[in-house]
Motif scaffolding. Structure first.
Motif, PDB file in Angstrom:
ATOM      1  N   ARG A  46      94.706  26.637  60.335  1.00  0.00           N
ATOM      2  CA  ARG A  46      94.627  26.717  58.872  1.00  0.00           C
ATOM      3  C   ARG A  46      95.975  26.582  58.200  1.00  0.00           C
ATOM      4  N   ASP A  81      93.048  27.630  45.230  1.00  0.00           N
ATOM      5  CA  ASP A  81      91.735  27.177  45.688  1.00  0.00           C
ATOM      6  C   ASP A  81      91.864  26.430  47.011  1.00  0.00           C
ATOM      7  N   ARG A  82      92.855  25.571  47.110  1.00  0.00           N
ATOM      8  CA  ARG A  82      93.081  24.806  48.350  1.00  0.00           C
ATOM      9  C   ARG A  82      93.378  25.726  49.526  1.00  0.00           C
ATOM     10  N   GLY A  84      92.119  28.645  49.879  1.00  0.00           N
ATOM     11  CA  GLY A  84      90.982  29.526  50.102  1.00  0.00           C
ATOM     12  C   GLY A  84      91.132  30.885  49.450  1.00  0.00           C
ATOM     13  N   GLU A  85      91.998  30.994  48.470  1.00  0.00           N
ATOM     14  CA  GLU A  85      92.263  32.259  47.773  1.00  0.00           C
ATOM     15  C   GLU A  85      91.509  32.244  46.442  1.00  0.00           C
ATOM     16  N   ALA A  86      90.202  32.510  46.540  1.00  0.00           N
ATOM     17  CA  ALA A  86      89.298  32.341  45.402  1.00  0.00           C
ATOM     18  C   ALA A  86      89.645  33.229  44.215  1.00  0.00           C
TER      19      ALA A  86
END
Length: 108
Positions: A46, A81-82, A84-86
């Protein structure tokens, strides 16, 4: 160099890895030879580009300097967002929309 780092998924591509060479102030400037090119996703699935992390820091500093900088909030939202930190992405998107509405411009 940036395109190559993206293509091979080199998450360790910091701006300090990009350099130029010149002999004096009047001599031509040329790109330095490439170094530290490795696909980091082989051992860190990741992994993200360090350039994105540098961008996050830069946008955060911009917002500290000018909290009304809507574009900084927009780009921070996209970067979070990219990654994955919504929650962070949503928070900055809301800030962007509020600033756009306050200035009478169209929000996304």
């Amino acid at each position: 160099m940036v395109a190559l780092s993206c293509a091979i998924e080199n998450g360790d591509a910091h701006l300090k890895n990009f350099a130029v060479l010149y002999e004096n102030a009047q001599s031509p400037v040329v790109l330095a030879p490439a170094y530290d090119l490795v696909s980091t996703t082989v051992y860190h699935v990741r992994d993200v580009l360090a350039l994105e992390l540098d961008a996050i820091d830069a946008y955060r500093r911009a917002i500290v300097h000018d909290p009304g900088m809507a574009d900084a909030h927009f780009y921070l939202s996209a970067l979070h967002d990219r990654l994955g930190e919504a929650q962070a992405a949503f928070r900055h998107l809301l800030a962007y929309r509020r600033l756009q509405q306050a200035h009478g411009t169209t929000a996304l």
